[in-house]
Design an enzyme around this catalytic site. Sequence first.
Site, short mmCIF file in Angstrom:
data_model
loop_
_atom_site.label_atom_id
_atom_site.label_comp_id
_atom_site.label_asym_id
_atom_site.label_seq_id
_atom_site.Cartn_x
_atom_site.Cartn_y
_atom_site.Cartn_z
N LYS A 76 4.46 4.27 -1.17
CA LYS A 76 3.62 4.44 0.02
C LYS A 76 3.99 5.75 0.70
O LYS A 76 5.18 6.08 0.82
CB LYS A 76 3.82 3.25 0.97
CG LYS A 76 2.89 3.28 2.20
CD LYS A 76 3.00 2.03 3.06
CE LYS A 76 2.06 2.07 4.25
NZ LYS A 76 2.13 0.85 5.08
N SER A 152 -2.10 -1.71 6.28
CA SER A 152 -2.14 -0.27 6.04
C SER A 152 -1.71 0.15 4.64
O SER A 152 -2.00 1.27 4.24
CB SER A 152 -1.23 0.43 7.05
OG SER A 152 0.13 0.07 6.85
N SER A 176 0.84 -5.40 7.04
CA SER A 176 0.40 -4.27 6.21
C SER A 176 0.80 -4.35 4.74
O SER A 176 0.33 -3.56 3.94
CB SER A 176 0.92 -2.96 6.79
OG SER A 176 0.15 -2.60 7.91
#
Lengths: 485, 484
Positions: A76, A152, A176
């Site tokens: 990420k 997210s 997320s």
Amino acid sequence: MIEKSLKELAQALAGKRISSLELTDLYLERIARLNPDINAFITVDPEKSRAAARAADARLAAGQGGPLTGIPVAQKDIFCAEGWLTTCGSKMLGNFVSPYDATVIRKLEQEAGLVSLGKTNMDEFAMGSSNETSYFGPVKNPWDRSRVPGGSSGGSAAAVAARLAPVATGTDTGGSIRQPAALCNLTGLKPTYGVVSRYGMIAFASSLDQGGPMARSAEDCALLLNAMAGFDAQDSTSLDRPAEDYAADLEKPLDGLRLGLPKEFFGEGCDPAVMAAVRAAIAEYEKLGAKTVEVSLPNSHLSVPAYYVIAPAEASSNLSRFDGVRYGYRAPDYGSLDDMYCKTRAQGFGAEVKRRILIGAYVLSHGYYDAYYLQAQRIRRLIADDFAAAFKHCDVILGPTSPSPAFKLGERAADPVQMYLSDIYTIAVNLAGLPGMSIPCGFAAGLPVGLQLIGDYFAEGRLLNVAHRYQQATEWHRRAPEGLA
Amino acid sequence: MTQWEVVIGIETHAQLATRSKIFSGASTAFGAAPNTQACAVDLALPGVLPVLNKGAVDCAIRFGLAIGARVAEKSVFARKNYFYPDLPKGYQISQFELPVVVGGAVTIPVGQGDKAYEKVVRLTRAHLEEDAGKSLHEDFHGKSGIDLNRAGTPLLEIVSEPEMRSSDEAVAYAKALHALVRWIGICDGNMQEGSFRCDANVSVRPKGQAEFGTRREIKNLNSFRFLKEAIDFEVQWQINEIEEGRKIQQATVLFDPDSGETRMMRTKEDAHDYRYFPDPDLLPLVIGADWIARVQGELPELPGQKRERFMADLGLSAYDATTLTANQESADYFEAVVAVAGKANAKPCANWVMVDLAARLNKEGKELAESPVSAAQLGGLILRIADNTISNAIAKKVFEALWSAEGASADEIIEKQGLKQITDSGAIEALVDEILAANAANVAEFKAGKEKAFNALVGQVMKAAKGKANPQQVNELLRRKLQG
């Protein structure tokens, strides 16, 4: 090869049936071909990845490999990685090449020997539930490319779901990891706050942020968590506990397992098709020897409002460092110092980030602090107490991860409150600092549905065990989206 | 006419003498090339986190113990949010609601001579925080430079109660605090380098009025002289304003040493809202009894303890004991003098250090550390006064000779310059007889009841003895012979 588990990949690497370089190239080829449409990665750097793969092969050849050495991973873009563009999904960091590694990156790359394939797309500064707030464009859900992957960690979820990576790292501040895992038919785990180091993980809301694994199975999650977790002296909120093998108890039978069903998670507001899949999963667990207990989390309706005070408050302060002075974006034309700040931040941040900075600055300001921030902290305590009371009667709490399956791109973008309610079942877990998982439990009109499992503090091993036994009995998690050969 | 009372409270920032910064491992050494002592944490790169330096906490505990304060079992680091280029995170990590040190007091000597007195000033609190970097406004072709070497240097902010009533008291307090932080080794006290700087909150009120007037805060005073000049100017300015019918507005002001004036920086209306909240990156600071006990065991004898000992063991007055323990140099010097001259002579030792030596140093603008007369030399001199080898008057001569290095010790100078006191009563008697014979007029006056004539005769004898005759013996012999 792309459907193999981490264990199988490790065996293939150990048995020299494939090299890390070949495996890496296989994924890099898929990324080159499929990512332009999915948009799961912000940055790929094939030469960097291939160099790491060669190093991993050397390590394996020397007999110095660990259980994950040579296996590719998608990172990420919230984790700082030395020499990599690290954007956090923002124009503000569109030019920021990190000079240092986050602890998670160091542990995965240097200690465990995984090979980073690239940096995955995400909502800007992890603020969003659809991946639509990214400066680098929305990510498409591999199950239906007109829909969002969740957020997210939407890029990480889409990357693993589209088989652009076998596993990925994610972070979870209010859901997320779990919500995109649910929307993309993945298994994702948010550990107990303090289990995974936050050093080098760009802060959104420091008291809620926690990194964790995203994969296709509980077993893969356990193996990746083994490599990510551990005390870190550079993070004062890291917990100094003995190392744990999260895969050790995967096979434990579930006889006598007490599953707590919070009545607040089974009321109105949830898509009936989602609820049907969750009910079917409960029936499956009963077949596996578990029994259900009704529990109550009476303050859970306060979790979204409390979260949208605490998280923006911390974010408003955490994001102050993005001021155009030392690194990152600076407005090209400005007059005074204040003008430089204003223009840099007005141009560098997207609308959702600015909205949360404003909310955060407001709730911390003189005269409002007690009414908002302190009150939210009190609610946070009540929510943690609710869970403590519930865990007196059950071992694991179970319910839906998200009230609906993946929604259409653009569908909720104009309505922040509607978007915030996507995380209505996940947020309380972050407020309490507990571990939570999402695992695939069926489909609603062809879209994946996630089942949320919530454990007591440090019950990651137990959660993974409960997830793994279910995955041995079901096939939902093995399904792959079509059209991505 | 209204009598005005001045009210002053002081906030002091003392840079703590730790090797590394308060939340990172970077060095705190002064004077390095710009930005060479700023690591990822100090630069506030994305993702970095603070880790508290326990050494800075040791310093805070030391200070708390030294002023008799409560060291908080639990204190909390908070974020003070504001934007400035030399503040890399956009917030300063400080302590707000729960500081590490609560209460305490320092005893300060004020004034000199007859007007001298001592005063106890109570402290509100002391808390740990990080320093900011420095903005450099020169040599950048119209732009500003930023040096982040200082960013993250540990500070102890020490806040007094508004208990000072004059600029003299404010300076005495600042000096006492300055001496104390150096004494306990937590701050180098270098005011030029900014290691110790004061903000003064100043207000005035009509004498007898209970409530305080509106205060103005004078920022960043980095010398005792500026502290005094700034307060004196500010007090006069405030009185003038009020007497001319204007109201004082709460404000922050700066002192310009060139003009000697304070000027407005910002008013309360445009003051920042710092949006303090507990820093979620740091756990509450918990200090247990064992930590306090460990630090207690490492402390030197404190000024207060020394002061008590000087009074109890050496019989000094409270004022003398306070003055001598005002800083470690004077306390050490005094003790070294006593070590040579003996405890029985502690009082004259105190007088010599506080009066004669202090005056001489003052005249030359020298610090005690630069004194040409060592403690051992001064002790040797006092011994010779005590055993009547020399008189006080001669002792001042010997002191001057020591000052100008005319000899290595008082004994050597007394010997070389023949200053030994004449105590042989036969020799003194011969001198007395000689003077009585030669000054019949004075003798007659004395006998007629003029006491002044006696002093003239003493003076004549001493002059004949070149000052070396024991004055007491001269007195006694003269009186006996005149009355006999």
